[in-house]
Write a protein that holds these residues in place. Structure first.
Motif: not given
Length: 196
Positions: A134, A138, A142, A151-152, A156-157, A159-160, A189
Motif C-alpha cells: 500500500w 500511495l 504521490r 498525502l500521508d 492513508t494505508y 485508514l483504508l 477514495l
C-alpha cells in the motif's frame, strides 16, 4: 452409495466449524471440546485430524493470508498505474475478506494473542508485506502526481485497511452487495464527497 465423508472432507468440515466458533467466541475462549461437540465427535477424535487447537487456527489464518497476498501480488504485477493497482487490491481484498470472514474476525479479536506466539510469526511478516505494498503504491502515486502532494501514505494505508475490514459484516444484512460496497469505497477514495 456411501454418504460418509472422506478424511479431507471431514478435515475441511472441522476447520469450518472451528472457524465459526473462533469467530463467535474468540480463539482463546473456544475449547477443543466445543469444537468436537459442534462436529458431533469425541474430543479425542479431533486429534486424529489436528495435533492442537493452534493447528486449526494456523490452517485458517495461513490460508487467509496466502489468499490475501496472492491477490495483492497479482494486483501490482506489471502495473505502472498506482490508482489501477489500488483499485484491483480493494476489489481483491473485499472478495478475499468475504471468503475468509472467520479468519478476519479471529485476527480482529485475538491479534495480540496470535502476534505474540512464535507459531504465528508469519502473521507479522504478511502484514508488513501488505502495508508496504500500500505505502509503495500511495507514495508512487504521490510522486507521479496521480495523488495529492500532501498525502500521508502511512496514515492513508491505516485508514483504508481498517475501512476494508469493516464491510464484511455489512453484506450479511443484504442492504448492499459486495460490489456496491467496493464501488462506494472506490468512489469515496478517488472522487471524495465534495461536489465538482
Amino acid at each position: 452409495m456411501s454418504t460418509s465423508k472422506t478424511p479431507s472432507e471431514r478435515r475441511t468440515h472441522l476447520v469450518r466449524l472451528a472457524g465459526d466458533l473462533f469467530a463467535e467466541q474468540g480463539f482463546r475462549a473456544t475449547t477443543v471440546r466445543q469444537i468436537a461437540d459442534a462436529a458431533g465427535i469425541l474430543s479425542g477424535s479431533l486429534y486424529h485430524h489436528f495435533d492442537s487447537k493452534e493447528s486449526i487456527g494456523d490452517e485458517i489464518l495461513s490460508a487467509f493470508l496466502e489468499d490475501v497476498l496472492a491477490g495483492y501480488r497479482a494486483a501490482v504485477a506489471g502495473s505502472d498505474d498506482p490508482r489501477a493497482a489500488i483499485e484491483r487490491i480493494v476489489r481483491s481484498s473485499t472478495a478475499t475478506l468475504d471468503r475468509h470472514r472467520a479468519a478476519l474476525t479471529m485476527l480482529q479479536r485475538d491479534w495480540n494473542y496470535f502476534s505474540g506466539q512464535p507459531r504465528f510469526g508469519y502473521l507479522r511478516t504478511a502484514m508488513k508485506e501488505i502495508e508496504q505494498t500500500w505505502i509503495d503504491l500511495l507514495e508512487r502515486g504521490r510522486e507521479t502526481g496521480v495523488f495529492r502532494a500532501d498525502l500521508d501514505a502511512r496514515l492513508t494505508y491505516r485508514l483504508l485497511r481498517d475501512i476494508l475490514w469493516l464491510p464484511t459484516s455489512w453484506t450479511s444484512s443484504k442492504s448492499w452487495t459486495t460490489d456496491q460496497i467496493v464501488d462506494g469505497l472506490l468512489r469515496l477514495l478517488f472522487d471524495g464527497i465534495k461536489s465538482a
